[in-house]
Design a protein around this motif. Structure first.
Motif, PDB file in Angstrom:
ATOM      1  N   LEU A 124       5.696 -12.301  -0.075  1.00 12.69           N
ATOM      2  CA  LEU A 124       4.799 -11.762  -1.097  1.00 12.69           C
ATOM      3  C   LEU A 124       5.264 -10.372  -1.519  1.00 12.69           C
ATOM      4  O   LEU A 124       5.252 -10.033  -2.705  1.00 12.69           O
ATOM      5  N   LEU A 125       5.705  -9.578  -0.526  1.00 12.83           N
ATOM      6  CA  LEU A 125       6.228  -8.238  -0.829  1.00 12.83           C
ATOM      7  C   LEU A 125       7.437  -8.339  -1.751  1.00 12.83           C
ATOM      8  O   LEU A 125       7.533  -7.631  -2.764  1.00 12.83           O
ATOM      9  N   ILE A 152      11.487  -4.351 -18.836  1.00 14.03           N
ATOM     10  CA  ILE A 152      10.980  -4.586 -20.191  1.00 14.03           C
ATOM     11  C   ILE A 152      10.612  -3.259 -20.843  1.00 14.03           C
ATOM     12  O   ILE A 152      10.992  -2.962 -21.964  1.00 14.03           O
ATOM     13  N   LYS A 153       9.899  -2.434 -20.088  1.00 13.30           N
ATOM     14  CA  LYS A 153       9.428  -1.164 -20.636  1.00 13.30           C
ATOM     15  C   LYS A 153      10.617  -0.278 -21.039  1.00 13.30           C
ATOM     16  O   LYS A 153      10.624   0.337 -22.082  1.00 13.30           O
ATOM     17  N   LEU A 168      -2.354 -15.785 -14.981  1.00 21.49           N
ATOM     18  CA  LEU A 168      -1.007 -15.230 -15.150  1.00 21.49           C
ATOM     19  C   LEU A 168      -0.283 -15.943 -16.290  1.00 21.49           C
ATOM     20  O   LEU A 168       0.342 -15.307 -17.148  1.00 21.49           O
ATOM     21  N   ALA A 224       8.766  -8.620  -9.356  1.00 23.30           N
ATOM     22  CA  ALA A 224       7.945  -8.614 -10.566  1.00 23.30           C
ATOM     23  C   ALA A 224       7.912  -7.226 -11.178  1.00 23.30           C
ATOM     24  O   ALA A 224       8.070  -7.059 -12.396  1.00 23.30           O
ATOM     25  N   ILE A 225       7.743  -6.212 -10.321  1.00 23.57           N
ATOM     26  CA  ILE A 225       7.662  -4.843 -10.846  1.00 23.57           C
ATOM     27  C   ILE A 225       8.999  -4.424 -11.430  1.00 23.57           C
ATOM     28  O   ILE A 225       9.069  -3.803 -12.483  1.00 23.57           O
ATOM     29  N   THR A 266       9.321  -6.135 -14.947  1.00 25.10           N
ATOM     30  CA  THR A 266       8.481  -5.586 -16.015  1.00 25.10           C
ATOM     31  C   THR A 266       8.866  -4.148 -16.312  1.00 25.10           C
ATOM     32  O   THR A 266       8.762  -3.717 -17.454  1.00 25.10           O
ATOM     33  N   ALA A 277       8.206 -10.783  -3.763  1.00 24.98           N
ATOM     34  CA  ALA A 277       7.780 -11.251  -5.084  1.00 24.98           C
ATOM     35  C   ALA A 277       7.251 -10.087  -5.907  1.00 24.98           C
ATOM     36  O   ALA A 277       7.564  -9.941  -7.096  1.00 24.98           O
ATOM     37  N   LEU A 278       6.468  -9.219  -5.250  1.00 25.95           N
ATOM     38  CA  LEU A 278       5.885  -8.077  -5.955  1.00 25.95           C
ATOM     39  C   LEU A 278       6.982  -7.122  -6.420  1.00 25.95           C
ATOM     40  O   LEU A 278       6.968  -6.652  -7.564  1.00 25.95           O
ATOM     41  N   VAL A 279       7.947  -6.851  -5.519  1.00 24.44           N
ATOM     42  CA  VAL A 279       9.031  -5.931  -5.872  1.00 24.44           C
ATOM     43  C   VAL A 279       9.798  -6.479  -7.070  1.00 24.44           C
ATOM     44  O   VAL A 279      10.074  -5.774  -8.046  1.00 24.44           O
TER      45      VAL A 279
END
Lengths: 174, 118, 409
Positions: free
Chosen positions: A155-156, A169-170, A69, A162-163, A166, A158-160
């Protein structure tokens, strides 16, 4: 000095030297690679402490996932080649004093603490399997059930996050 | 127990040493005639433009993050799987809740388009 | 203890006695024994690669209606020896601007990461490097060191194609590691141990019968981890010239080649050990060498399957490949783990016999496979096919051989 102590000193030297190089090297990619070696050293320390599970998990998570990562993150930056600025700021003397005090304090506590061990203790195990005890403790309501379930929610989350980041950014690029 | 890890350590040294030794011996046998054209970066005959260390897109980072989440999940699940035979149905159900939450995470990532390769 | 009942222990004992005879303490003698054992195992598996390369060339040759290597020795079996001697005398070309240390370390690390797997794999009932209680996780962890090797190769080469290839390879490796690791949960659940030796000992019924779907997913993801066809995007000649190893030459390139072939055999070995009962077979407990023969036969069968599959299937596109792991394999294996955990516990509580449980689980596995297959087929049928024809291109036919697009000729 026993063989184990010599092995430990070698491993500790590898870990500390590469940890220093992480912050001292000028190329950011080299810093990432030194970090891998440093984390490997920590895994070897776990192995000498007979904690095989933590040793492999250290390699699996920290080298396999987190270092990858970090390297991917390094490649997203623009200045991957070299940093030419000064490597310390005016406060470095203060930081040195602070870290020395912390080191001395930690050492003093460990040296005077009567529960600190200098001899390797056998890890309790049911017919050679201490991982089994860990697994049972994870789902035991008296043990670590709540942390175990909270971990999955964490973890859920963290994933939310992170998405979301990013995706942001897009959107700003287009 | 500790002798197991000694063996792993020795095996690691040996398995690093063997390919290193082979490459070293081959280096002694091989000719060394470098020149500027030969050492140039290979791009099918084209001259390289700009820096080789290019900037990558964020897509790789997203995949690494999703992977990290699942990697940590498996680290929790392996001790559970080892203790599976000693466990009551309640213990199994707890782990299933754990897995289902992460399946939810996967579906979320899917619906948000984080798993699309552009 | 005789040689036939415990060859490994017999030789180790003999060696320690021999060394004690010339005045070496037992601890040092054990370390020397370990080093010798490790060296023999690692050198043996490296030399075995020569045979594997010949086998693969021969088999793919037969699939493609060619003879394959047939000049040197019987059936061309010495072809790879000649190739090895040749590659030893080839020049190393280090590209200008390469980052020397990662560049040179990468081939070594890539081979070492594959070799280190062999330390924990039981080759017969008493013949194994070490019985590690976290053996299975160790194998996965070592695999991530190989990934570091690939990233270092891409970074060190100072080449855009190499870097791009390495990053694609890393993205592929981490994506396929998720279903691979999850598929290993089921054998661990059944055997109650992470030790490779224990997993084989507990396999009275082969796990491939109990959970064929997990075995299939493990095989597919392992092939992807090696980067074999149809997952060989890392060395897509048409897109990335050669992938991460483009700037390597001589034996440094050869080392990537060795790592590739050895890795493909190693995953066959892992499939055989984890799902096909390892060395188990009639008479294997009393005569370990017989168990070794069983293991070799099982591994060769899996390896032949991988080679023939490589010769048969076309390459995936990268987006298809990513979709396949994240949107097909991962949800399927998560569902399979949940179903297996629930059903196995219920069946054990109901007191079902091992063979009954195996039969029920086999049917359930096949059912999940068929449902997943139907869902994916429906989904693909509904999705509109992208129009990739684009504008008109000249087609190489005799009548328009000289025509150019837009010239009107």
């Amino acid at each position: 000095m026993t063989t184990l102590q010599i092995v430990f000193l070698i491993i500790a030297a590898i870990t500390l030297v590469s940890a220093c190089l992480v912050v001292m090297t000028r190329k950011i990619m080299h810093a990432a690679l030194w970090l891998v070696l440093s984390l490997m050293g920590v895994a070897m320390v776990y192995a000498t402490l007979q904690s095989g599970f933590y040793a492999v998990v250290q390699v699996l998570v920290y080298i396999g996932a987190i270092s990858t990562l970090i390297i991917f993150a390094v490649m997203m930056t623009r200045n991957v080649m070299e940093d030419v600025g000064p490597q310390s700021n005016r406060g470095w003397g203060l930081a040195l004093v602070g870290s020395l005090i912390l080191f001395a304090g930690t050492s003093a506590i460990l040296l005077t603490w009567d529960k600190a061990q200098t001899v390797l203790q056998e890890i309790p195990a049911v017919n050679g399997e201490n991982i089994q005890m860990l697994g049972l403790a994870l789902v035991d309501p008296m043990g670590f059930l709540i942390p175990f379930e909270v971990a999955s929610v964490l973890l859920l989350a963290a994933l939310v996050a992170a998405i979301f980041l990013t995706a942001d950014i897009k959107r700003s690029r287009s | 127990m500790l002798s197991n890890w000694l063996y792993i350590g020795i095996f690691m040294v040996v398995s690093l040493f063997l390919p290193a030794a082979a490459i070293f011996i081959a280096g002694l046998l091989a000719p060394k005639k470098p020149n500027a054209i030969k050492n140039a970066t290979y791009e099918c005959g084209m001259e390289t433009v700009g820096d080789s260390w290019i900037q990558f897109k964020a897509q790789y980072y997203v995949f690494a993050l999703v992977f990290l989440v699942f990697d940590i999940e498996t680290v929790f699940l392996f001790p559970w799987a080892v203790a599976y035979n000693q466990m009551t149905l309640f213990g199994v159900l707890e782990a299933i809740v754990f897995i289902l939450i992460l399946l939810g995470a996967l579906i979320y990532a899917w619906r948000k388009g984080a798993l699309e390769w552009h | 203890m005789t040689f036939w009942s415990d060859p490994d222990g017999f030789l180790a004992n003999w060696l320690i006695h021999l060394l004690a005879g010339i005045g070496i303490p037992a601890g040092v003698a054990q370390a020397i024994g370990f080093a010798l054992g490790a060296a023999i195992l690692a050198t043996g598996s490296l030399l075995f690669v020569l045979f594997l390369i010949w086998l693969e060339r021969k088999m793919i040759g037969r699939v493609q209606d060619r003879l394959g290597p047939n000049r040197l020795g019987p059936w061309g079996i010495f072809q790879s020896v000649a190739d090895m001697l040749k590659i030893f005398t080839k020049e190393y070309i280090t590209p200008s601007g390469a980052d020397k240390v990662p560049y040179n370390l990468s081939p070594i690390l890539t081979v070492a990461a594959v070799l280190m797997v062999w330390a924990v794999v039981p080759l017969a009932i008493t013949v194994y490097g070490v019985n590690l209680n976290v053996g299975l996780l160790y194998i996965i962890a070592v695999g991530s060191l190989g990934e570091m090797g690939i990233l270092m190769a891409g970074w060190g080469s100072n080449n855009k194609y190499a870097l791009l290839g390495a990053f694609r390879a890393a993205a592929q490796l981490i994506s396929y590691e998720v279903p691979m690791v999850l598929s290993l949960l089921i054998p661990v659940m059944l055997s109650g141990s992470l030790s490779m030796t224990q997993i084989v000992v507990k396999q009275d019924i082969w796990y491939v019968l109990y959970t064929p779907l997990a075995a299939l997913i493990f095989l597919i993801t392992s092939i992807a981890e090696v980067g074999r066809a149809p997952f060989d995007l890392t060395e897509a000649e048409s897109e990335l010239v050669a992938g991460f190893n483009i700037e390597y030459s001589g034996l440094k390139f050869g080392m990537f080649f060795v790592a590739d072939f050895l890795h493909s055999f190693t995953i066959s070995l892992l499939v055989a050990v984890i799902f096909l009962g390892g060395w188990r077979g009639p008479g294997a407990e009393t005569y370990p060498l017989l168990g070794f023969v069983y293991l070799v036969i099982k591994t060769s069968l899996v390896n032949s399957f991988i080679i023939i599959e490589r010769a048969s299937l076309p390459r995936f596109r990268i987006d298809q490949m990513m979709d396949f792991t994240w949107k097909v394999l991962t949800p399927v294996i998560l569902i399979l783990v949940v179903v297996t955990a629930l059903l196995e516990k219920t069946l054990v509580m109901a007191g079902a016999l091992a063979w009954v449980r195996t039969g029920i689980m086999f049917v359930v596995n096949i059912a999940i496979l068929l449902i997943a297959d139907t869902v994916v087929r429906r989904h693909l049928a509904r999705r509109p096919r992208p129009d990739v024809r684009g504008k008109e291109r000249p087609v190489a036919r005799p009548e328009n051989f000289f025509s150019q697009p837009g010239s009107g000729a």
